[in-house]
Design a protein around this motif. Sequence first.
Motif, PDB file in Angstrom:
ATOM      1  N   GLU A   1       0.814  -1.213   0.000  1.00 10.20           N
ATOM      2  CA  GLU A   1       0.000   0.000   0.000  1.00 10.20           C
ATOM      3  C   GLU A   1       0.848   1.264   0.000  1.00 10.20           C
ATOM      4  O   GLU A   1       0.415   2.332  -0.461  1.00 10.20           O
ATOM      5  N   PHE A   2       2.093   1.168   0.500  1.00  9.00           N
ATOM      6  CA  PHE A   2       2.925   2.363   0.674  1.00  9.00           C
ATOM      7  C   PHE A   2       4.164   2.375  -0.217  1.00  9.00           C
ATOM      8  O   PHE A   2       5.011   3.258  -0.080  1.00  9.00           O
ATOM      9  N   GLN A   3       4.267   1.436  -1.148  1.00 12.02           N
ATOM     10  CA  GLN A   3       5.485   1.356  -1.945  1.00 12.02           C
ATOM     11  C   GLN A   3       5.644   2.525  -2.912  1.00 12.02           C
ATOM     12  O   GLN A   3       6.754   2.793  -3.381  1.00 12.02           O
ATOM     13  N   ASP A   4       4.559   3.209  -3.218  1.00 12.59           N
ATOM     14  CA  ASP A   4       4.647   4.380  -4.090  1.00 12.59           C
ATOM     15  C   ASP A   4       4.703   5.686  -3.305  1.00 12.59           C
ATOM     16  O   ASP A   4       4.729   6.766  -3.905  1.00 12.59           O
ATOM     17  N   THR A   5       4.727   5.588  -1.968  1.00 11.81           N
ATOM     18  CA  THR A   5       4.799   6.777  -1.123  1.00 11.81           C
ATOM     19  C   THR A   5       6.253   7.063  -0.770  1.00 11.81           C
ATOM     20  O   THR A   5       6.966   6.162  -0.331  1.00 11.81           O
ATOM     21  N   PRO A   6       6.725   8.294  -0.953  1.00 14.60           N
ATOM     22  CA  PRO A   6       8.118   8.605  -0.588  1.00 14.60           C
ATOM     23  C   PRO A   6       8.366   8.296   0.889  1.00 14.60           C
ATOM     24  O   PRO A   6       7.543   8.630   1.747  1.00 14.60           O
ATOM     25  N   PRO A   7       9.491   7.656   1.204  1.00 17.21           N
ATOM     26  CA  PRO A   7       9.795   7.353   2.611  1.00 17.21           C
ATOM     27  C   PRO A   7       9.771   8.586   3.507  1.00 17.21           C
ATOM     28  O   PRO A   7       9.401   8.485   4.679  1.00 17.21           O
ATOM     29  N   SER A   8      10.152   9.740   2.980  1.00 15.80           N
ATOM     30  CA  SER A   8      10.122  10.959   3.796  1.00 15.80           C
ATOM     31  C   SER A   8       8.701  11.305   4.214  1.00 15.80           C
ATOM     32  O   SER A   8       8.468  11.795   5.327  1.00 15.80           O
ATOM     33  N   LYS A   9       7.739  11.026   3.335  1.00 14.74           N
ATOM     34  CA  LYS A   9       6.323  11.262   3.666  1.00 14.74           C
ATOM     35  C   LYS A   9       5.860  10.248   4.709  1.00 14.74           C
ATOM     36  O   LYS A   9       5.147  10.598   5.662  1.00 14.74           O
ATOM     37  N   LEU A  10       6.265   8.997   4.573  1.00 17.20           N
ATOM     38  CA  LEU A  10       5.913   7.980   5.565  1.00 17.20           C
ATOM     39  C   LEU A  10       6.467   8.358   6.934  1.00 17.20           C
ATOM     40  O   LEU A  10       5.770   8.243   7.950  1.00 17.20           O
ATOM     41  N   LEU A  11       7.709   8.827   6.964  1.00 19.13           N
ATOM     42  CA  LEU A  11       8.337   9.201   8.230  1.00 19.13           C
ATOM     43  C   LEU A  11       7.626  10.403   8.853  1.00 19.13           C
ATOM     44  O   LEU A  11       7.399  10.433  10.074  1.00 19.13           O
ATOM     45  N   ALA A  12       7.256  11.381   8.037  1.00 21.20           N
ATOM     46  CA  ALA A  12       6.564  12.564   8.555  1.00 21.20           C
ATOM     47  C   ALA A  12       5.220  12.191   9.159  1.00 21.20           C
ATOM     48  O   ALA A  12       4.818  12.725  10.208  1.00 21.20           O
ATOM     49  N   ASP A  13       4.507  11.264   8.516  1.00 19.23           N
ATOM     50  CA  ASP A  13       3.214  10.822   9.048  1.00 19.23           C
ATOM     51  C   ASP A  13       3.400  10.120  10.388  1.00 19.23           C
ATOM     52  O   ASP A  13       2.611  10.305  11.326  1.00 19.23           O
ATOM     53  N   LEU A  14       4.452   9.300  10.495  1.00 18.68           N
ATOM     54  CA  LEU A  14       4.723   8.604  11.747  1.00 18.68           C
ATOM     55  C   LEU A  14       5.137   9.582  12.846  1.00 18.68           C
ATOM     56  O   LEU A  14       4.790   9.400  14.012  1.00 18.68           O
ATOM     57  N   ARG A  15       5.855  10.633  12.467  1.00 13.89           N
ATOM     58  CA  ARG A  15       6.321  11.607  13.451  1.00 13.89           C
ATOM     59  C   ARG A  15       5.143  12.278  14.165  1.00 13.89           C
ATOM     60  O   ARG A  15       5.228  12.584  15.349  1.00 13.89           O
ATOM     61  N   ARG A  16       4.066  12.479  13.458  1.00  8.71           N
ATOM     62  CA  ARG A  16       2.898  13.126  14.063  1.00  8.71           C
ATOM     63  C   ARG A  16       2.270  12.246  15.140  1.00  8.71           C
ATOM     64  O   ARG A  16       1.644  12.734  16.074  1.00  8.71           O
ATOM     65  N   GLU A  17       2.432  10.935  15.005  1.00  5.95           N
ATOM     66  CA  GLU A  17       1.889  10.006  15.996  1.00  5.95           C
ATOM     67  C   GLU A  17       2.853   9.734  17.143  1.00  5.95           C
ATOM     68  O   GLU A  17       2.475   9.119  18.144  1.00  5.95           O
ATOM     69  N   LEU A  18       4.094  10.141  16.989  1.00 11.94           N
ATOM     70  CA  LEU A  18       5.141   9.732  17.907  1.00 11.94           C
ATOM     71  C   LEU A  18       4.848  10.048  19.376  1.00 11.94           C
ATOM     72  O   LEU A  18       5.027   9.166  20.233  1.00 11.94           O
ATOM     73  N   PRO A  19       4.402  11.250  19.735  1.00 10.34           N
ATOM     74  CA  PRO A  19       4.149  11.519  21.160  1.00 10.34           C
ATOM     75  C   PRO A  19       3.155  10.548  21.793  1.00 10.34           C
ATOM     76  O   PRO A  19       3.360  10.063  22.911  1.00 10.34           O
ATOM     77  N   GLN A  20       2.086  10.234  21.067  1.00  9.08           N
ATOM     78  CA  GLN A  20       1.094   9.297  21.599  1.00  9.08           C
ATOM     79  C   GLN A  20       1.693   7.905  21.762  1.00  9.08           C
ATOM     80  O   GLN A  20       1.480   7.245  22.788  1.00  9.08           O
TER      81      GLN A  20
END
Length: 270
Positions: free
Chosen positions: A153-172
Amino acid sequence: MDRRNDAAERLLPTGTEWTPVRWGESGDRVFRRNGGGAYAKISSGKGAVLLDNERSRTEWLAAFSIGSPTVLDWIASEEGACLVTSAVPGVPASDLSAPDLRLAWPSMVRQLKLLHDLPAGGCPFHRRLETMFHRAADVVARDAVNPDFLDPEFQDTPPSKLLADLRRELPQRLTEESRDLVICHGDACLPNFMVDPETHNCTGLIDLGRLGTADRYVDFSLLLGSARESWVRPDDAQIARDRLFDIHGISAPDLGRLAFYLRLDPLTWG
């Protein structure tokens, strides 16, 4: 002769014969001792440091006798390092057919629970989220993410975008981790669960280089994620997930945590 093979063979213990098995995804060379009973894993450069980490974790976990290899030998030189461990009987769960995997699944899940139930406070190794996220950021910055490791599902998504999305969840996710630390395998994929193909009992866990205290959902996500392509019946995946959480005594699974760690893990290899 392949020079990598030549260097690897020089590190093997003498006095016995070894058969090459495979190159690991990390670049490690794996050999099986003729007659069975032991495996040798060889690595060089930075990989030798990681192999030393696996050695120390393997030695530590073996003392609990919950089904894991023991260290038989350790050889280090300028050429690299060689870790020799006892063989855990059985076949990797990834080699099982879907019907056999369904039969083995409860035993595999219980084997994982044995690990999670060990006293986390006594574990000297850590795989905390903050460290793994920093590792992911480094891998992404070096453009070293292996796209084959990503969920389709995420192979066409730039890794930098994947990392940014994960960063938003990081505090929780950090807050959740602080409340639910266990000893995790860290790479709880099907190839690292050994199963007796006759009885369908899980005989143990192998490849312990990422073992350490972490959120238990790290292991849940990888086990469920790696099994997805093995199922053939429409309801197999749901049944497997329900059984996992039932055996672990979790009545309200956190699907958000599952998704988070499944997206994070591919970014930490590289």
